[in-house]
Design an enzyme around this catalytic site. Structure first.
Site, PDB file in Angstrom:
ATOM      1  N   ALA A  16      65.062  -3.195  71.779  1.00  0.00           N
ATOM      2  CA  ALA A  16      64.041  -2.699  72.715  1.00  0.00           C
ATOM      3  C   ALA A  16      62.826  -3.604  72.829  1.00  0.00           C
ATOM      4  CB  ALA A  16      63.607  -1.301  72.287  1.00  0.00           C
ATOM      5  N   ASP A  88      66.824  -2.142  61.444  1.00  0.00           N
ATOM      6  CA  ASP A  88      67.625  -3.356  61.257  1.00  0.00           C
ATOM      7  C   ASP A  88      69.096  -2.971  61.395  1.00  0.00           C
ATOM      8  OD1 ASP A  88      68.990  -5.578  60.507  1.00  0.00           O
ATOM      9  OD2 ASP A  88      67.712  -6.039  58.777  1.00  0.00           O
ATOM     10  N   ASP A 180      78.592  -4.782  84.220  1.00  0.00           N
ATOM     11  CA  ASP A 180      78.609  -5.983  85.045  1.00  0.00           C
ATOM     12  C   ASP A 180      77.594  -5.666  86.138  1.00  0.00           C
ATOM     13  OD1 ASP A 180      79.051  -7.715  87.230  1.00  0.00           O
ATOM     14  OD2 ASP A 180      80.981  -8.259  86.387  1.00  0.00           O
ATOM     15  N   HIS A 181      76.405  -6.253  86.042  1.00  0.00           N
ATOM     16  CA  HIS A 181      75.334  -5.752  86.912  1.00  0.00           C
ATOM     17  C   HIS A 181      75.616  -6.011  88.397  1.00  0.00           C
ATOM     18  CE1 HIS A 181      73.637  -9.845  86.813  1.00  0.00           C
ATOM     19  NE2 HIS A 181      72.904  -9.492  87.866  1.00  0.00           N
ATOM     20  N   HIS A 243      81.229 -11.544  87.241  1.00  0.00           N
ATOM     21  CA  HIS A 243      80.720 -11.188  88.574  1.00  0.00           C
ATOM     22  C   HIS A 243      81.600 -11.705  89.715  1.00  0.00           C
ATOM     23  CE1 HIS A 243      77.430 -10.343  85.991  1.00  0.00           C
ATOM     24  NE2 HIS A 243      76.870 -11.536  86.010  1.00  0.00           N
ATOM     25  N   LYS A 348      68.692 -19.347  96.569  1.00  0.00           N
ATOM     26  CA  LYS A 348      69.178 -18.182  95.828  1.00  0.00           C
ATOM     27  C   LYS A 348      69.879 -17.279  96.825  1.00  0.00           C
ATOM     28  CE  LYS A 348      69.428 -14.808  92.754  1.00  0.00           C
ATOM     29  NZ  LYS A 348      70.361 -14.853  91.636  1.00  0.00           N
TER      30      LYS A 348
HETATM   31  N1  LIG Z   1      67.880 -11.129  79.315  1.00  0.00           N
HETATM   32  C1  LIG Z   1      68.692 -11.036  80.367  1.00  0.00           C
HETATM   33  O1  LIG Z   1      68.314 -11.246  81.529  1.00  0.00           O
HETATM   34  C2  LIG Z   1      70.112 -10.661  80.164  1.00  0.00           C
HETATM   35  C3  LIG Z   1      70.607 -10.328  78.917  1.00  0.00           C
HETATM   36  N2  LIG Z   1      71.900  -9.937  78.774  1.00  0.00           N
HETATM   37  C4  LIG Z   1      72.429  -9.569  77.456  1.00  0.00           C
HETATM   38  O2  LIG Z   1      71.619  -8.557  76.859  1.00  0.00           O
HETATM   39  C5  LIG Z   1      71.571  -8.715  75.460  1.00  0.00           C
HETATM   40  C6  LIG Z   1      70.108  -8.846  75.036  1.00  0.00           C
HETATM   41  O3  LIG Z   1      69.546  -9.977  75.671  1.00  0.00           O
HETATM   42  P1  LIG Z   1      67.981 -10.290  75.618  1.00  0.00           P
HETATM   43  O4  LIG Z   1      67.172  -9.051  75.787  1.00  0.00           O
HETATM   44  O5  LIG Z   1      67.747 -11.408  76.547  1.00  0.00           O
HETATM   45  O6  LIG Z   1      67.823 -10.817  74.115  1.00  0.00           O
HETATM   46  P2  LIG Z   1      66.475 -11.033  73.286  1.00  0.00           P
HETATM   47  O7  LIG Z   1      66.751 -12.120  72.319  1.00  0.00           O
HETATM   48  O8  LIG Z   1      65.287 -11.109  74.162  1.00  0.00           O
HETATM   49  O9  LIG Z   1      66.361  -9.659  72.475  1.00  0.00           O
HETATM   50  C7  LIG Z   1      67.151  -9.375  71.346  1.00  0.00           C
HETATM   51  C8  LIG Z   1      66.667  -8.070  70.715  1.00  0.00           C
HETATM   52  O10 LIG Z   1      67.440  -7.787  69.559  1.00  0.00           O
HETATM   53  C9  LIG Z   1      66.548  -7.426  68.512  1.00  0.00           C
HETATM   54  N3  LIG Z   1      67.208  -7.743  67.240  1.00  0.00           N
HETATM   55  C10 LIG Z   1      67.696  -8.952  66.844  1.00  0.00           C
HETATM   56  N4  LIG Z   1      68.279  -8.832  65.629  1.00  0.00           N
HETATM   57  C11 LIG Z   1      68.183  -7.533  65.276  1.00  0.00           C
HETATM   58  C12 LIG Z   1      68.613  -6.783  64.147  1.00  0.00           C
HETATM   59  N5  LIG Z   1      69.258  -7.322  63.102  1.00  0.00           N
HETATM   60  N6  LIG Z   1      68.372  -5.457  64.122  1.00  0.00           N
HETATM   61  C13 LIG Z   1      67.712  -4.871  65.141  1.00  0.00           C
HETATM   62  N7  LIG Z   1      67.277  -5.516  66.229  1.00  0.00           N
HETATM   63  C14 LIG Z   1      67.509  -6.835  66.290  1.00  0.00           C
HETATM   64  C15 LIG Z   1      65.296  -8.239  68.790  1.00  0.00           C
HETATM   65  O11 LIG Z   1      64.137  -7.688  68.263  1.00  0.00           O
HETATM   66  P3  LIG Z   1      63.514  -8.032  66.820  1.00  0.00           P
HETATM   67  O12 LIG Z   1      63.440  -9.514  66.734  1.00  0.00           O
HETATM   68  O13 LIG Z   1      62.197  -7.337  66.836  1.00  0.00           O
HETATM   69  O14 LIG Z   1      64.443  -7.443  65.827  1.00  0.00           O
HETATM   70  C16 LIG Z   1      65.226  -8.070  70.312  1.00  0.00           C
HETATM   71  O15 LIG Z   1      64.668  -6.820  70.630  1.00  0.00           O
HETATM   72  C17 LIG Z   1      72.431  -9.949  75.156  1.00  0.00           C
HETATM   73  O16 LIG Z   1      73.742  -9.536  74.878  1.00  0.00           O
HETATM   74  C18 LIG Z   1      72.418 -10.720  76.474  1.00  0.00           C
HETATM   75  O17 LIG Z   1      73.562 -11.539  76.614  1.00  0.00           O
HETATM   76  C19 LIG Z   1      72.739  -9.846  79.850  1.00  0.00           C
HETATM   77  C20 LIG Z   1      72.310 -10.164  81.122  1.00  0.00           C
HETATM   78  C21 LIG Z   1      70.985 -10.622  81.380  1.00  0.00           C
HETATM   79  O1  LIG Z   2      74.688 -12.344  84.568  1.00  0.00           O
HETATM   80  C1  LIG Z   2      73.981 -13.245  84.988  1.00  0.00           C
HETATM   81  O2  LIG Z   2      73.506 -13.149  86.234  1.00  0.00           O
HETATM   82  C2  LIG Z   2      72.355 -13.888  86.609  1.00  0.00           C
HETATM   83  C3  LIG Z   2      72.337 -13.857  88.128  1.00  0.00           C
HETATM   84  O3  LIG Z   2      72.173 -12.537  88.519  1.00  0.00           O
HETATM   85  P1  LIG Z   2      71.494 -12.186  89.922  1.00  0.00           P
HETATM   86  O4  LIG Z   2      71.520 -10.714  89.975  1.00  0.00           O
HETATM   87  O5  LIG Z   2      70.106 -12.768  89.884  1.00  0.00           O
HETATM   88  O6  LIG Z   2      72.319 -12.861  90.960  1.00  0.00           O
HETATM   89  C4  LIG Z   2      72.392 -15.304  86.094  1.00  0.00           C
HETATM   90  O7  LIG Z   2      71.135 -15.916  86.336  1.00  0.00           O
HETATM   91  C5  LIG Z   2      72.633 -15.290  84.622  1.00  0.00           C
HETATM   92  O8  LIG Z   2      72.774 -16.624  84.152  1.00  0.00           O
HETATM   93  C6  LIG Z   2      73.859 -14.509  84.275  1.00  0.00           C
HETATM   94  O9  LIG Z   2      73.916 -14.314  82.854  1.00  0.00           O
END
Ligand SMILES: NC(=O)C1=CN([C@@H]2O[C@H](COP(=O)(O)OP(=O)(O)OC[C@H]3O[C@@H](n4cnc5c(N)ncnc54)[C@H](OP(=O)(O)O)[C@@H]3O)[C@@H](O)[C@H]2O)C=CC1
Ligand SMILES: O=C1O[C@H](COP(=O)(O)O)[C@@H](O)[C@H](O)[C@H]1O
Length: 496
Positions: A16, A88, A180-181, A243, A348
């Site tokens: 979160a 954790d 799959d968004h 996608h 885009k």
């Molecule tokens: N960001 C994006 O736009 C997208 C992300 N995703 C997917 O979503 C998922 C999350 O991505 P994203 O938000 O970017 O990742 P981040 O690295 O920003 O966030 C990871 C989160 O996991 C927490 N975390 C890490 N280790 C632990 C642990 N051992 N226990 C509890 N919490 C933990 C971190 O918080 P803390 O360090 O405080 O523990 C943090 O809140 C991934 O699978 C990614 O592939 C998919 C599509 C798009």
């Molecule tokens: O899943 C993903 O999608 C984005 C592109 O998404 P869009 O909704 O902006 O078209 C991409 O940038 C990213 O690399 C990929 O993980």
């Protein structure tokens, strides 16, 4: 549950404090709340390791919401439903504490034991968390439990299979919602309606009348700060396995016998099963990979991929893919589905162009190069709508034909902003509707298809970089169509 029900639920977000939660999940929950799509009886539990308090967490949620019309009181009343628990994922005690917190919140909000566990964390945690949720009894509430899993779902078929087996030990397929968004995008969902609610199209939707279909999803952004993930993934795993193939499946599937989750998914699976599997020696005829070099866009000088981070120097990872996909079934035999996607491209845009075959003898366009085939363009984003390219008489004397366009723009007609994909998908999950989430069978067939491409590429050197930032990809992507007698239709709005 039907679309008008207002689910009572506790949403538990693992990760979160991360990027996805902040950019997508909190604003989506806010919109659902504001549009009264969820019951006022709901709570959100945010989990991550850092030692935040509820107040710090609520402040972060507040900053993620961009709503000029809302007062501080409105937003405070929304964020009062959010609770933070320092957690954790590798600790048993964390799960025990979480169980008792959920019990307390269910009493406070009367959410009837309905729980969504949203895994917004790195993929190595997906399996272990699912198993701890089962072994510490977090699934044993009085209501339903659903597990939402982010991408990537595996790195190849083998690892995806292992992950799936691990998760399936804890959750049934019906409880698993693989995100799959793209399936939450308004115009991706519209593909089925455009096809199956219009005799005009569906009667022509086959190899007798369609010459080729082009699906482009181009991005202006580069790798940004995701080098660690992206360099291990590349455009094929990041965009094609999920996608792009999902859009192809929706375009190619047979009409389902009913609009139910199982029937729709089963038709998509049939398409993915019919994808022509490529041999290593054929990959070069069907797929092209690229990586961006430096370049200029809007007067700004941009780095090449390999200069974006120290770890990327010498990288062999593709940031662009174009491919010809053949679907070997009765409806589509002989019709190429061309796909292309990449980072740091000129615009885009996500767009589908369906090109219809010409009539047997065209009386108005005698020169091949001057013909204007009929096109159906489905604009997925940023603009949403459809454009039909036809030919009509040029006003005035003589019988001169000219190309014209009939356009429908979603926002102009409906007068609303279409909901963000994550908002819709979260709502679907609350309602128990898994139609727009991927079934394991779809994931498995998609991996099998891209594994063949990736395996072939892993054994040969790529000549990277091979397209400048701000272009539409390497020239080889144009040749892929030219050798079949086609070309990419422009995807820039004014040239539609
Ligand atoms: N960001 C994006 O736009 C997208 C992300 N995703 C997917 O979503 C998922 C999350 O991505 P994203 O938000 O970017 O990742 P981040 O690295 O920003 O966030 C990871 C989160 O996991 C927490 N975390 C890490 N280790 C632990 C642990 N051992 N226990 C509890 N919490 C933990 C971190 O918080 P803390 O360090 O405080 O523990 C943090 O809140 C991934 O699978 C990614 O592939 C998919 C599509 C798009
Ligand atoms: O899943 C993903 O999608 C984005 C592109 O998404 P869009 O909704 O902006 O078209 C991409 O940038 C990213 O690399 C990929 O993980």
């Amino acid at each position: 549950m039907n679309i008008h029900d207002k689910p009572k639920v506790v949403i538990v977000i693992f990760g979160a404090t991360g990027d996805l939660a902040k950019r997508k999940l909190f604003p989506s929950i806010y919109r659902l709340y504001q549009n009264e799509k969820i019951s006022k009886e709901f709570a959100v539990v945010g989990l991550a390791r850092r030692p935040w308090t509820n107040d710090v967490f609520r402040e972060n949620v507040k900053h993620s919401i961009d709503d000029a019309h809302a007062t501080d009181d409105d937003i405070d009343s929304f964020t009062s439903h959010f609770y933070y628990h320092s957690f954790d994922a590798t600790s048993d005690a964390s799960f025990q504490e979480l169980n008792s917190l959920l019990g307390d919140l269910e009493n406070t909000y009367q959410t009837e034991g309905n729980r969504i566990f949203y895994l917004a964390m790195a993929p190595e945690y997906f399996g272990p968390i699912a198993n701890s949720l089962k072994s510490f009894g977090l699934k044993n509430s009085a209501g339903w439990s659903r597990l939402v899993i982010e991408k990537p779902f595996g790195h190849d078929l083998k690892s995806a299979n292992e992950l799936n087996n691990e998760i399936r030990e804890a959750f049934d397929e019906e409880q698993i919602y693989r995100i799959d968004h793209y399936l939450g995008k308004e115009m991706v969902q519209n593909i089925e309606v455009i096809r199956f609610a219009n005799g005009l199209f569906e009667h022509l939707w086959n190899n007798r009348f369609i010459s080729n279909i082009q699906v482009t999803s181009s991005e202006v952004l580069g790798v940004e700060d995701r080098a660690r993930y992206y360099d291990h993934s590349g455009a094929t795993r990041d965009m094609v396995q999920n996608h792009m193939l999902q859009m192809v499946a929706l375009l190619a599937m047979e009409p389902p016998i009913k609009l139910t989750t199982d029937e729709i998914r089963s038709e998509k699976v049939k398409v993915l099963r019919a994808l022509r599997q490529l041999n290593t020696e054929d990959i070069g005829d069907y797929f092209v990979r690229g990586q961006y070099s430096d370049g200029t866009m809007d007067g700004k000088q941009l780095n090449g991929y390999q200069q974006e981070a120290d770890t990327l120097a010498g990288s062999n990872t593709e940031t662009f893919v174009a491919g010809k996909i053949m679907i070997d079934n009765y409806r589509w035999a002989g019709v190429p589905f061309y796909i292309r996607t990449g980072k740091r491209m000129a615009v885009k845009s996500t767009k589908i162009v369906v090109e219809f075959k010409d009539i047997p003898m065209n009386l108005y366009y005698t020169e091949e190069s001057k013909k204007h085939p009929n096109l159906l363009v489905i604009n997925i984003q940023p603009e949403e709508g459809i454009t039909l390219h036809l030919n009509a008489k040029k006003a005035g004397a003589g019988s001169v034909a000219q190309p014209i366009q009939l356009a429908y723009t979603n926002k102009e007609v409906d007068g609303i902003n279409t909901p963000e994909a994550y908002e819709k998908l979260l709502h679907d999950c609350m309602l128990g509707d898994a139609t727009n989430f991927t079934h394991w069978d779809e994931v498995a067939y998609s991996w099998a298809f891209v594994d063949a491409i990736l395996n072939a590429w892993s054994s040969t050197k790529a000549y990277f970089p091979n397209y400048p930032s701000g272009s539409m990809g390497p020239e080889a992507a144009d040749r892929l169509l030219e050798k079949d007698g086609f070309h990419w239709w422009p995807i820039i709005k004014n040239n539609e």
